[in-house]
Design a protein around this motif. Sequence first.
Motif, PDB file in Angstrom:
ATOM      1  N   LEU A 404       0.849  -1.200   0.000  1.00  0.00           N
ATOM      2  CA  LEU A 404       0.000   0.000   0.000  1.00  0.00           C
ATOM      3  C   LEU A 404       0.883   1.248   0.000  1.00  0.00           C
ATOM      4  N   PHE A 405       1.888   1.257   0.883  1.00  0.00           N
ATOM      5  CA  PHE A 405       2.773   2.419   1.008  1.00  0.00           C
ATOM      6  C   PHE A 405       3.504   2.667  -0.314  1.00  0.00           C
ATOM      7  N   THR A 406       4.046   1.599  -0.900  1.00  0.00           N
ATOM      8  CA  THR A 406       4.853   1.782  -2.110  1.00  0.00           C
ATOM      9  C   THR A 406       3.985   2.314  -3.252  1.00  0.00           C
ATOM     10  N   ALA A 408       1.136   3.928  -2.886  1.00  0.00           N
ATOM     11  CA  ALA A 408       0.662   5.271  -2.529  1.00  0.00           C
ATOM     12  C   ALA A 408       1.739   6.306  -2.845  1.00  0.00           C
ATOM     13  N   MET A 409       2.991   5.992  -2.541  1.00  0.00           N
ATOM     14  CA  MET A 409       4.081   6.936  -2.843  1.00  0.00           C
ATOM     15  C   MET A 409       4.125   7.211  -4.348  1.00  0.00           C
ATOM     16  N   ALA A 410       3.970   6.143  -5.140  1.00  0.00           N
ATOM     17  CA  ALA A 410       4.027   6.333  -6.594  1.00  0.00           C
ATOM     18  C   ALA A 410       2.841   7.187  -7.067  1.00  0.00           C
ATOM     19  N   GLY A 435      16.791   4.882  -3.044  1.00  0.00           N
ATOM     20  CA  GLY A 435      15.519   4.807  -2.320  1.00  0.00           C
ATOM     21  C   GLY A 435      14.387   5.100  -3.305  1.00  0.00           C
ATOM     22  N   GLY A 436      14.472   4.484  -4.467  1.00  0.00           N
ATOM     23  CA  GLY A 436      13.599   4.837  -5.597  1.00  0.00           C
ATOM     24  C   GLY A 436      12.218   4.218  -5.566  1.00  0.00           C
ATOM     25  N   GLY A 437      11.835   3.610  -4.437  1.00  0.00           N
ATOM     26  CA  GLY A 437      10.470   3.078  -4.323  1.00  0.00           C
ATOM     27  C   GLY A 437      10.166   2.061  -5.403  1.00  0.00           C
ATOM     28  N   ASN A 438       9.018   2.187  -6.063  1.00  0.00           N
ATOM     29  CA  ASN A 438       8.656   1.192  -7.086  1.00  0.00           C
ATOM     30  C   ASN A 438       9.182   1.568  -8.470  1.00  0.00           C
ATOM     31  N   LEU A 456      18.603   1.316  -9.547  1.00  0.00           N
ATOM     32  CA  LEU A 456      17.681   1.637  -8.456  1.00  0.00           C
ATOM     33  C   LEU A 456      18.139   0.931  -7.190  1.00  0.00           C
ATOM     34  N   LEU A 457      18.373   1.724  -6.133  1.00  0.00           N
ATOM     35  CA  LEU A 457      18.728   1.139  -4.841  1.00  0.00           C
ATOM     36  C   LEU A 457      17.493   1.204  -3.945  1.00  0.00           C
ATOM     37  N   GLU A 458      17.166   0.083  -3.354  1.00  0.00           N
ATOM     38  CA  GLU A 458      16.019   0.041  -2.422  1.00  0.00           C
ATOM     39  C   GLU A 458      16.256  -1.050  -1.390  1.00  0.00           C
ATOM     40  N   ARG A 459      15.414  -1.009  -0.362  1.00  0.00           N
ATOM     41  CA  ARG A 459      15.438  -2.103   0.605  1.00  0.00           C
ATOM     42  C   ARG A 459      15.074  -3.390  -0.142  1.00  0.00           C
ATOM     43  N   PRO A 460      15.690  -4.505   0.231  1.00  0.00           N
ATOM     44  CA  PRO A 460      15.507  -5.737  -0.559  1.00  0.00           C
ATOM     45  C   PRO A 460      14.044  -6.082  -0.778  1.00  0.00           C
ATOM     46  N   PRO A 483      19.729  -4.059  -4.192  1.00  0.00           N
ATOM     47  CA  PRO A 483      19.061  -4.233  -2.906  1.00  0.00           C
ATOM     48  C   PRO A 483      20.033  -3.899  -1.791  1.00  0.00           C
ATOM     49  N   GLY A 484      19.605  -3.133  -0.826  1.00  0.00           N
ATOM     50  CA  GLY A 484      20.526  -2.806   0.268  1.00  0.00           C
ATOM     51  C   GLY A 484      20.101  -1.539   0.958  1.00  0.00           C
ATOM     52  N   SER A 485      21.068  -1.001   1.753  1.00  0.00           N
ATOM     53  CA  SER A 485      20.743   0.212   2.501  1.00  0.00           C
ATOM     54  C   SER A 485      21.490   1.410   1.928  1.00  0.00           C
ATOM     55  N   PHE A 486      20.782   2.521   1.841  1.00  0.00           N
ATOM     56  CA  PHE A 486      21.415   3.713   1.254  1.00  0.00           C
ATOM     57  C   PHE A 486      22.424   4.387   2.175  1.00  0.00           C
ATOM     58  N   THR A 487      22.564   3.900   3.399  1.00  0.00           N
ATOM     59  CA  THR A 487      23.615   4.474   4.249  1.00  0.00           C
ATOM     60  C   THR A 487      24.925   3.700   4.086  1.00  0.00           C
ATOM     61  N   VAL A 501      17.903  11.588  -5.049  1.00  0.00           N
ATOM     62  CA  VAL A 501      17.240  11.219  -3.798  1.00  0.00           C
ATOM     63  C   VAL A 501      15.913  11.985  -3.768  1.00  0.00           C
ATOM     64  N   ALA A 502      14.833  11.249  -4.021  1.00  0.00           N
ATOM     65  CA  ALA A 502      13.508  11.875  -4.094  1.00  0.00           C
ATOM     66  C   ALA A 502      12.728  11.528  -2.843  1.00  0.00           C
ATOM     67  N   ARG A 503      12.338  12.547  -2.104  1.00  0.00           N
ATOM     68  CA  ARG A 503      11.548  12.366  -0.877  1.00  0.00           C
ATOM     69  C   ARG A 503      12.221  11.368   0.077  1.00  0.00           C
ATOM     70  N   ILE A 504      13.543  11.444   0.155  1.00  0.00           N
ATOM     71  CA  ILE A 504      14.293  10.567   1.057  1.00  0.00           C
ATOM     72  C   ILE A 504      14.788  11.369   2.261  1.00  0.00           C
ATOM     73  N   LEU A 505      15.439  12.514   1.994  1.00  0.00           N
ATOM     74  CA  LEU A 505      16.089  13.231   3.100  1.00  0.00           C
ATOM     75  C   LEU A 505      15.063  13.680   4.141  1.00  0.00           C
ATOM     76  N   HIS A 506      13.830  14.001   3.697  1.00  0.00           N
ATOM     77  CA  HIS A 506      12.840  14.493   4.680  1.00  0.00           C
ATOM     78  C   HIS A 506      12.397  13.399   5.657  1.00  0.00           C
ATOM     79  N   ASP A 507      12.772  12.138   5.350  1.00  0.00           N
ATOM     80  CA  ASP A 507      12.394  11.039   6.252  1.00  0.00           C
ATOM     81  C   ASP A 507      13.309  10.936   7.471  1.00  0.00           C
ATOM     82  N   TRP A 508      14.447  11.663   7.455  1.00  0.00           N
ATOM     83  CA  TRP A 508      15.482  11.359   8.445  1.00  0.00           C
ATOM     84  C   TRP A 508      16.039  12.612   9.116  1.00  0.00           C
ATOM     85  N   ASP A 509      16.732  12.383  10.270  1.00  0.00           N
ATOM     86  CA  ASP A 509      17.404  13.497  10.945  1.00  0.00           C
ATOM     87  C   ASP A 509      18.711  13.835  10.214  1.00  0.00           C
TER      88      ASP A 509
END
Length: 609
Positions: A404-406, A408-410, A435-438, A456-460, A483-487, A501-509
């Motif tokens: 649903l989240f993926t 919805a983001m698209a 963090g390119g979502g779908n 495209l890098l995303e969580r596996p 597949p992996g972590s962007f950090t 990085v689209a709508r990624i930085l606003h997710d984090w401190d």
Amino acid sequence: MVLSPGVGKTIVLNGVCMESGSRRAVAPASHVTGDDRRRIGEVRDYLRSRSDSDAVADVLPLNAPLEMVEAVTENCAVDHVGCLVFSSDIQAVRSHLRDLGFRLTRPSSGALVRDRLAVRYRVPETRLKSGCLDVKAVQAQFPDDMSRGVELFCVDPGDELDALALRDERVAQHENHLAVRLTDPALLEEVRDALGRPGGPRADGGGYDPDHGEVGATVLHFRADGRTELGWPRRLEVIASGRHTDTLLRHFAAETASREADEEDRRLLRRLTGAWATQALRAMAELDLSDHLAERPLSCAELANLTGVDADRLHRLLRALCHPWIGAVAPSGRAAFALTDLGRRLSRDAPNSMHHLARMYGDLFYASFGALTEGIRDGAQPFTSVYGQAPFDYLTDHSRQRHLFTRAMAEGSAFFADVATVVDLSEAALVADIGGGNGELLAQLCDTHPHLKCALLERPEVIGAARDNLDARGHLDRCSFFPGSFTDSAHMPVGADVYIVARILHDWDDEKCLSILRAIRAAATTESTLLVIERPLSDDPSDPCVSALWDLNMLVNNVGGRERTRDEYRRLLDRAGFTVIGERPLRLDISVTIARVHETPGTARPTAD
Ligand SMILES: C[S@@+](CC[C@H](N)C(=O)[O-])C[C@H]1O[C@@H](n2cnc3c(N)ncnc32)[C@H](O)[C@@H]1O
């Protein structure tokens, strides 16, 4: 001339000149429809049967104080009852009134009613000026009781009002009113004052009609909530011969004050009930009402059949969805419902669908927003306190919500379409979306730039959705997946010409953002460009851009997430080894910040830490 604050402009009350009936051929009475005849008959019977005090009590508020009713009835007599008829053939209406035994009296203007209709049904000012909505008025009296009569406003059913407006007007009879005449015009202020007391009706326009009788007349309009026993609105006109400018001005001031208080209540209630609208729209999406209604309007019974839910409960939902505060559905014909343009966008396959967004905001993020107050007060992270896990950990473990989240983001990415055109990608060979979502953004870039290769890098657990989407769009052979972590710089695609990085930085401190940006910097070349797609906060708190609301969303639905000002983004990027070289605006207050790797000679290439 008459001033009415109801429509905020000057109204000519007697601008319409009636032609003498005797010189014109009388149109056949059949031009007055059966429905209008019934309406006129009802008015006549009412006037015949009601005493002055009963008629006044009918239109005043249900529990109006006795002194108020007496103040009107002791000083006034019934003058007429007014109603709207739907005929362009004014001669036919006059002839019908004569047949009923009425005596036609002076012609009068329908301008005030026309302006009220225009406001009620949003007829544009330009159309009004061109005379597209014409309302004519006919007055007539009983020959045996010349003190009482009718006032009919004739509106052409083929005029500017659409079918829905006409239907509403026929059913609700908004313009029906009782008019009373003061026996002593000097008492107008006293009667106005009595009606203005608590429990009385609201002031609702009025004016001075110079052509009424010998010396003209001042007319004050009032209206109260609810309906009379006959289903008419509770509208009262008080007529006093002569010009009473001070009273009229006081009446207008009272109207303005009560309208402003009413509008403020409505504005506040609309906001306070926003959560109900969210839930109504979610129910609409969950029940697939838009998909069922996509082909043609359907009745509630048909929809109940298709969705397998109780028809009465469904009808209550549909009625709420028709309310202008939501406006996703509109009545159609006698008993059917049709989609509005907004409602159409909740069907799964609409080109600009927000089906999954409606479900996510009404479900996953709805519950977490319920913990906002505690989050502000105690610092508890709202999403985590509701779901027991940080957002992305929760999504990892809950596949239904993750899909649903993926999606919805698209769906919430209408602005992606412009990225391909506002940024020059003609020289780029490889674009990496971190963090390119779908993969929706990459799919759109591939559509526009056939030469591009993508990474495209995303969580596996999200890679599958991205692969499916890019496959469905015919671009799979041009894409590689990480597949992996962007950090973690080890997971990053190396040497891309453009990183996004689209709508990624606003997710984090800030610290986590620096880890992401440094991991990108470590994988980038000195020629790489970085595109940061975010919704920057304005430095001006009164700026109506939506990022302040999205900042609250970040507070609720991310750990440490926040929207930032342009300056804050510039400083973050600078600390990670990037220099901002430009910005391009996109839709919905979003923008692309363009950054390049620092050019300072000898700058060490930052590494992920
Ligand atoms: C707000 S969404 C943005 C998605 C996409 N860029 C867009 O604009 O539609 C954030 C994305 O970051 C991804 N994400 C979260 N943590 C991540 C991590 N540690 N490594 C890679 N991706 C991650 C999520 O799976 C999610 O798709």
